[in-house]
Structure formats: structure tokens, C-alpha cells
Design an enzyme around this catalytic site. Structure first.
Site, PDB file in Angstrom:
ATOM      1  N   ASP A 446       0.813  -1.216   0.000  1.00 33.21           N
ATOM      2  CA  ASP A 446       0.000   0.000   0.000  1.00 33.21           C
ATOM      3  C   ASP A 446       0.849   1.269   0.000  1.00 33.21           C
ATOM      4  O   ASP A 446       0.733   2.128  -0.876  1.00 33.21           O
ATOM      5  CB  ASP A 446      -0.932  -0.030   1.213  1.00 33.21           C
ATOM      6  CG  ASP A 446      -1.970   1.086   1.203  1.00 33.21           C
ATOM      7  OD1 ASP A 446      -1.587   2.268   1.051  1.00 33.21           O
ATOM      8  OD2 ASP A 446      -3.165   0.796   1.361  1.00 33.21           O
ATOM      9  N   LEU A 474      -5.110   2.311  -0.302  1.00 30.69           N
ATOM     10  CA  LEU A 474      -5.080   1.533  -1.537  1.00 30.69           C
ATOM     11  C   LEU A 474      -5.394   0.063  -1.308  1.00 30.69           C
ATOM     12  O   LEU A 474      -5.971  -0.589  -2.185  1.00 30.69           O
ATOM     13  CB  LEU A 474      -3.724   1.691  -2.220  1.00 30.69           C
ATOM     14  CG  LEU A 474      -3.367   3.120  -2.620  1.00 30.69           C
ATOM     15  CD1 LEU A 474      -2.079   3.130  -3.442  1.00 30.69           C
ATOM     16  CD2 LEU A 474      -4.490   3.794  -3.398  1.00 30.69           C
ATOM     17  N   ASP A 475      -5.027  -0.488  -0.159  1.00 32.93           N
ATOM     18  CA  ASP A 475      -5.441  -1.861   0.129  1.00 32.93           C
ATOM     19  C   ASP A 475      -6.959  -1.979   0.095  1.00 32.93           C
ATOM     20  O   ASP A 475      -7.521  -2.940  -0.430  1.00 32.93           O
ATOM     21  CB  ASP A 475      -4.929  -2.300   1.502  1.00 32.93           C
ATOM     22  CG  ASP A 475      -3.517  -2.874   1.440  1.00 32.93           C
ATOM     23  OD1 ASP A 475      -3.093  -3.294   0.352  1.00 32.93           O
ATOM     24  OD2 ASP A 475      -2.838  -2.897   2.484  1.00 32.93           O
ATOM     25  N   VAL A 476      -7.639  -0.975   0.665  1.00 36.55           N
ATOM     26  CA  VAL A 476      -9.104  -1.012   0.689  1.00 36.55           C
ATOM     27  C   VAL A 476      -9.677  -0.787  -0.709  1.00 36.55           C
ATOM     28  O   VAL A 476     -10.516  -1.570  -1.182  1.00 36.55           O
ATOM     29  CB  VAL A 476      -9.656   0.033   1.677  1.00 36.55           C
ATOM     30  CG1 VAL A 476     -11.167   0.179   1.534  1.00 36.55           C
ATOM     31  CG2 VAL A 476      -9.312  -0.370   3.112  1.00 36.55           C
TER      32      VAL A 476
END
Length: 621
Positions: A446, A474-476
């Protein structure tokens, strides 16, 4: 695996158009009339256009109206998007970020709530809306009757902070300190950079090479390791002082020797100059050597198990998920919320993150936020016998989803072509970091992707040093994009596949490009990509913070609210026609089912283990 279905193909489309659909345009021959708040509607329209739909702006759908996706021989699907329920005071991106705890989490590094200058909840809501539309069409193709999709940005906001909310409401405290501090680091030239390693020994070698004090090296590892979970990293100031004594070249050399990665914070202008224009997700045949035959069925022909009325639009479908951390587990969690049965592939002994504190009834609250309701099978992918077991499981599944390190699947004989031999109709989904689009890219995590793509500039306004958010933005978004990719693959299979599976690829890079899209477009128009100084900065009150709506912020900042209680400050602003809301600073205070819900973001409930659980992001009907 669901029984095969008759492809749903327009009888008036030629073979060439159907072939174009197969190569990644499952919404070919669809038309979409957008509606809702512009920042959300723009994301929805762009994603649907990428998937093949024609976007029609006929002026009929006002901002508060109802959009429509129609065509392809399917029943039309109505879509309604909004910031929140009426009367809540949540009227835009700023107020939704404030109410749902995003400002609190993003501000942990700095010790006070702060807004994301990028339109984060609008982007998330747009992706969730597209997911709902694709799920409705998959349901129809399988005999269901979903014809309405509604989403709200406040529900999306709660979803994006679900792991932080779960930890705040757990029965025990955090395993790491919640205090200001964290990357990026600064070199002797004043260059900002991010550092990444997942190995404590590598961390120690890097810092010892640079001559950092041993006590600081030891004290810094735990907050650095936990920053993904806590959104802050209060490590010793000596580590920042150490990097400031060395050039970036020396830092990079030390990292290479130790096995760590460093990445200079790139600007949005640099990202715009190198952007390849590729879409955020790709769809292709799982086995390129076996393309589908495309018979034209009689009008209205359908088949498969009934879906949509009972158990959600994906009821009866099975998803195998071999996911780590956030991206793939969240994607699979969303598919489970839509009705799919999700089976996690875990290593022998189970996922070690199950015990990561804080816990509820002995299970990690954060882990539950991403994996609630899934079953699990333990598989040692290094074992030939267990890899064969995995192929057998894939033979009876509809989706296989993973985010292994690049090259792992191919090396183990578990890539899309390999599993197509066991199940030709499988939707094979890979959610990675870079999608092989950046030469010499660092580790695809991320914060490194944020650094490399200019997100550090996008989330902070002018006048502030760029810094990637320690909230896992960004992971989400990558998880949301991964779920959208799977749904597009399922629709492509149901509509055109004729028994041939689909490979779908999505990435954190694609998520970054979605989030920074408006800023990159400002660069293309010759404008500054960053928001003006003070943008989305909450205002201090005597006992808390308030966040004015973006349109009201200039006038609201003219008032000194520091001597007023939050309620009185909101009343003062409202009396002058200025929209604002209270900033949620303690996620544990977000509303319970039986409590007051001043923001209208929806009840945050508790699961059977006592862990906080956010409401579904969709209303389908």
C-alpha cells in the site's frame, strides 16, 4: 459450482461484437444514464464505460435522481446514489469523511483529525455502486430478479475504516501505541521517501548499515510493523535523524544490501507523464488456447440456479480465496456479502492473523472485519499433495481469488491456465500490486504504491509536504476493485462464456490511478493537481472538531470556534447557512443499533463474537 447457463447474448449483435465483449467488455450493448452526486457519478460512469457500456447524459437524471443501466437483453437496473440519508447533515465528501471516522484515522500520524484532499469516499462509493449493478446482472443471468441498486457514501466510509472501527470496539486494547509519528523519511538532500520491509531482521540490517542507534532500531520495529493496523508509527526521532544524514543514493544502497525497498515520493506530474492509459482491471480468457463458441440463443433464454430473491445475487456460487492482509480478503468479503459462499485457503495451523490483537472472544477484531462468515481449509501450497487438493477444490468452485507474490502461482502450477484444466469455467482473479505496468517497481504494498504514484501529494493540500496516508487507502480500494473485477468476470462468463472461464487482474496501481484520477486530469489541463491550502481542514472547537462542507469551508474558517462547544459551533454555522458536521474522533463512539445515530451512517452492530460489524454497503431489490 453453479450449473452451466445458456449465454445471454443480444440476437441483433454480430459475432465481432460478441467477440469484443469476450475480450473484456461484459457491458457491450448496455447504456447507462448517470445520476447522483457528481464525484460519485463520475466514478460509476467511467468504470461502466471501461466495461463496455455507453454513457448517455440526456439531462433526465438530476443529482438527486435515479440512474439507469439498460440493454443487453436484460431487465433495466435502477441505481440511486447519495452522500447519506436525508436530514443527516452529510452533504459532501468532507462531511462524510468527518462523520465516519476517516478524518480521525487519517490524522493519527499528526495527532489530530485531518481530511483527505482526494475524494476517497466518492471513489469507494462509485466502485460499490458498479459492484451492485454487476451483481444485479449476474443475478438476472442466473434466474434472479434484482432490478434496483442503492448506495450511500456514509456506508462506504464505514466500510473503509471497518478494521480500525473493529479494533476500537474490541474488548482489549491495541497491541501497539496509538500516537503521532511515522514515515515518510527525509534524506540529506531533503528528498522524501518511503521504506518497506516485512522482515524484522531486514529492518535491523538496514538501520545498522546507516549507523542508527541500536536502541532506536529495536524500539522502531514494532510501531513500523503495526502501522498497517494502527495508521500511525511513533518510532524514535533518531531514525529520522539517521536518514537525514545520508544521501538518497546511500540510503538506497543500504536498503539493497539489507533486502529492503525504498521509494522516493513521486509527484502527480511525474505520474501523469508516465501514465500508460491502461484500465484499472483486465479481463481475458483463462485459457487463451480455448476460446468459446458463441451460439446465439433464442431471445430471453436463461438458465442456472435462481439467485437474487434468496441469499443475495451470488447465492449458490463458491469463491475460493487465498488472500493475505487486506486486499484479497476484503474483495472476497464483499462477494460473501452479496451471497457467495467464501472458503479461505489458509496455511497449516490457520491464518496467524486470527490471533492479532485486539481480540473479541479470542479472535482478532481486525481479522473478523475482513473474514467474518467465511469457512476455511488448511492447505500447504508448498506440498505437491496439498496443491492437488487445491486443484480439486477449484474444480468445484466458481471463483479462485488470490494476492500471492508475483510469480508464485505460475511457479506452483496454480496459475489461471493450470486451474482451467481442472475447471474450464472458473473465474480466476489476481489482485496484485503493480500489474506489471511499472518497470523497476518496488515491493507492491500500500504505502509503496502510494509513494510511487503521487498519492502522497493527492491526499494533502498545497503548502503541506506530501505524505502517503498511513490509513490503508489503496489496500481497501484495491479490495473494492478486486471484487468489481470478479463480478465483471462472472457476468462475462454468464453472458458470453459458454463454459469457458475468465481471468481477471486488478491491482493497487489501478486503485491509485482511480483515486488520483481527478488530480491527473488537472495536470493534463495545465492546472495545479493539488487542492488549495487548508482544503478539508477541520476546525477546532472547545471540546472537539467540526468539519465544514467543502462549499461552506471558506466562510466557516472566518469564525473562531475555539471558545464554543461543538454543538454551539454547529448551530452558529447553520444559522449562517453553512453546512458542517461533528468530526468523529473516537471510532468506538460510532452508533450502536440501540443508540442515537446523529450522522445517519447506519447502525454499527456486533457479531456473535462481540466484534463491531458495519452495515451492508448496498440496498438491492
Amino acid at each position: 459450482m453453479a450449473s452451466p447457463v445458456t449465454p445471454r447474448i443480444d440476437t441483433d449483435r454480430g459475432a465481432a461484437d460478441r467477440a469484443a465483449c469476450w475480450t473484456g467488455r461484459p457491458l457491450e450493448s448496455f447504456r447507462f444514464r448517470p445520476s447522483g452526486p457528481a464525484p460519485i457519478a463520475e466514478v460509476v460512469a467511467e468504470q461502466l464505460r471501461t466495461l463496455g457500456a455507453e454513457i448517455v447524459d440526456d439531462g433526465e437524471a438530476a443529482e438527486g435522481g435515479q440512474g439507469l443501466l439498460s440493454g443487453g437483453g436484460f431487465d433495466p437496473v435502477a441505481v440511486h446514489t447519495a452522500w447519506s440519508a436525508p436530514g443527516t447533515g452529510l452533504v459532501d465528501e468532507a462531511t462524510v469523511q468527518a462523520a465516519t471516522g476517516i478524518m480521525a484515522v487519517h490524522g493519527r500520524r499528526d495527532g489530530a483529525p485531518r481530511g483527505l484532499a482526494a475524494d476517497y469516499t466518492a471513489t469507494a462509493t462509485g466502485l460499490l455502486t458498479v459492484q451492485g449493478l454487476l451483481a444485479a446482472l449476474v443475478a438476472q443471468a442466473r434466474g434472479g430478479s434484482v432490478r434496483r441498486v442503492a448506495t450511500r457514501a456514509d456506508r462506504a466510509g464505514l466500510l473503509t475504516v471497518s478494521q480500525y472501527l473493529a479494533a476500537a470496539g474490541a474488548e482489549e486494547g491495541e497491541a501497539a501505541e496509538l500516537a503521532p509519528g511515522g514515515p515518510p523519511f527525509t534524506s540529506a538532500e531533503g528528498t522524501l521517501f518511503e521504506l518497506e520491509t516485512l522482515d524484522g531482521a531486514v529492518w535491523a540490517r538496514f538501520w545498522r548499515t546507516l549507523g542508527a542507534p541500536e536502541e532506536a532500531v529495536r524500539a522502531g520495529w514494532r510501531p513500523f510493523q503495526f502501522r498497517y493496523a494502527t495508521a500511525c508509527a511513533p518510532f524514535p526521532a533518531e531514525l529520522h535523524a539517521t536518514t537525514a544524514r545520508h544521501t538518497l543514493a546511500a540510503v538506497a544502497h543500504a536498503a539493497a544490501q539489507a533486502g529492503a525497498d525504498v521509494c522516493r515520493l513521486r509527484t502527480l506530474a511525474e505520474r501523469a507523464a508516465e501514465h500508460d492509459g491502461q484500465p484499472p482491471l483486465r479481463l481475458s480468457p483463462s485459457d487463451p488456447g480455448r476460446l468459446p463458441q458463441l451460439p446465439v440463443p433464442s431471445a430471453g433464454a436463461m438458465g442456472g440456479a435462481s439467485a437474487g430473491a434468496q441469499g443475495g445475487p451470488l447465492a449458490g456460487l463458491t469463491v475460493l480465496e487465498a488472500g493475505r492482509r487486506i486486499q484479497a480478503p476484503l474483495a472476497a468479503q464483499l462477494l460473501g456479502l452479496l451471497g457467495a459462499e467464501v472458503v479461505r485457503i489458509e496455511p497449516p495451523g490457520g491464518d496467524p492473523l486470527r490471533g492479532m490483537p485486539p481480540t473479541c472472544s479470542g479472535i482478532s477484531a481486525r481479522w473478523l472485519a475482513l473474514n467474518r462468515g467465511k469457512s476455511a481449509v488448511e492447505i500447504d501450497i508448498k506440498s505437491p499433495a496439498d496443491r492437488e487438493r487445491l486443484r480439486e477444490l477449484a474444480a468445484g468452485a466458481d471463483v479462485f481469488l488470490h494476492n500471492w507474490a508475483p510469480g508464485t502461482a505460475a511457479r506452483l502450477g496454480l496459475d489461471s491456465g493450470d486451474l482451467a484444466g481442472a475447471n474450464p469455467a472458473l473465474v480466476y482473479a489476481y489482485t496484485g500490486g503493480w500489474d506489471d505496468r511499472i518497470d523497476g517497481a518496488p515491493m507492491g504494498t500500500d504505502f509503496m504504491v502510494q509513494a510511487r504514484t503521487g498519492v502522497g501529494e493527492a491526499v494533502r493540500p498545497e503548502g503541506e509536504p506530501p505524505a502517503p496516508s498511513l490509513m490503508t487507502l489503496l489496500d481497501v480500494l484495491g479490495g473494492l476493485l478486486g471484487a468489481q473485477a470478479v463480478l465483471a468476470g462472472l457476468l462475462l462468463r454468464e453472458r458470453y462464456g459458454n463454459g469457458v472461464g475468465v481471468r481477471v487482474d486488478s491491482s493497487l496501481l489501478g486503485a491509485a490511478d482511480l483515486l488520483t484520477g481527478p488530480a491527473l486530469r488537472r495536470v493534463a489541463r495545465g492546472r495545479s493537481p493539488r487542492r488549495p491550502a487548508g482544503f478539508r481542514a477541520p476546525l477546532r472547537t472547545a471540546d472537539g472538531w467540526v468539519a465544514p462542507a467543502d462549499a461552506s469551508a471558506p466562510a466557516a474558517r472566518a469564525h473562531d470556534l475555539t471558545g464554543l462547544a461543538t454543538g454551539d459551533a454547529l448551530a452558529l454555522l447553520a444559522g449562517q447557512g453553512l453546512a458542517a458536521t461533528r468530526v468523529t474522533t473516537d471510532l468506538a463512539e460510532l452508533p450502536a443499533p440501540s443508540g442515537d445515530d446523529p450522522h445517519g451512517a447506519g447502525a454499527v452492530g456486533r457479531d456473535a463474537l462481540g466484534a463491531p460489524a458495519v452495515p451492508s454497503p448496498w440496498a438491492l431489490g
